[in-house]
Design an enzyme around this catalytic site. Structure first.
Site, mmCIF file in Angstrom:
data_model
loop_
_atom_site.group_PDB
_atom_site.id
_atom_site.type_symbol
_atom_site.label_atom_id
_atom_site.label_comp_id
_atom_site.label_asym_id
_atom_site.label_seq_id
_atom_site.Cartn_x
_atom_site.Cartn_y
_atom_site.Cartn_z
ATOM 1 N N HIS A 83 0.781 -1.286 -0.010
ATOM 2 C CA HIS A 83 -0.149 0.113 0.100
ATOM 3 C C HIS A 83 1.030 1.261 0.073
ATOM 4 C CE1 HIS A 83 0.787 0.197 4.362
ATOM 5 N NE2 HIS A 83 0.487 1.065 4.401
ATOM 6 N N TYR A 125 3.387 2.433 14.438
ATOM 7 C CA TYR A 125 3.712 3.153 13.405
ATOM 8 C C TYR A 125 3.007 4.280 13.616
ATOM 9 C CZ TYR A 125 -0.742 1.521 11.439
ATOM 10 O OH TYR A 125 -2.169 1.214 11.234
#
Length: 151
Positions: free
Chosen positions: A51, A119
């Site tokens: 992605h 993240y």
């Protein structure tokens, strides 16, 4: 290395109680803006790819387990367009990886234990207009071979 990708080697401060390690600071050169912090767990052998984002950067850190991280530069105006980078991140290599917008990214969990990724993104997730574009894990343009090479 793909233009704009940055690696920050993390330092563990160990003593008889365990260790302390900073991951990201507001004054880090690798950090531009806070958007969101998230965490995900993936099981052994799982591939989460690919992605990319048009408007945000990602900063990836694997505190538990180990992962093979693959980046592919999609940017039309980049001097490294079409290049692939591979990183091995996790418990065995504590690193914070900056992934610029328009660089496709994904990972494969290595070993027999799950991996956890923490993240940070430079923009919060927008549910009504997600900045999340998908490319199949086996996309022929990227052409990455995810199999382990037994040498």
């Amino acid at each position: 290395m793909i233009a704009g990708v940055q690696v920050k080697k993390l330092v563990r401060h160990c003593d008889d109680r365990g260790f302390f390690m900073e991951i990201l600071r507001e004054d880090d050169e690798i950090f531009s803006r806070f958007g969101q912090a998230s965490m995900s767990k993936s099981y052994p052998g799982v591939i989460k790819a690919f992605h990319y984002h048009e408007h945000q950067d990602d900063l990836w850190f694997f505190p538990v387990g180990n992962a093979q991280v693959v980046l592919y530069d999609l940017r039309e105006d980049s001097p490294t367009r079409g290049e692939t980078n591979v990183f091995y991140l996790g418990e065995d290599n504590p690193v914070l990886l900056l992934i610029p917008r328009m660089v496709a990214h994904g990972y494969r969990v290595l070993g027999n234990e799950p991996a956890i990724i923490i993240y940070f993104t430079t923009a919060a997730y927008n549910r009504s207009h997600p900045d999340e574009k998908r490319i199949p894990w086996n996309d022929p343009t990227i052409g990455f071979d995810w199999t382990t090479k037994y040498r």
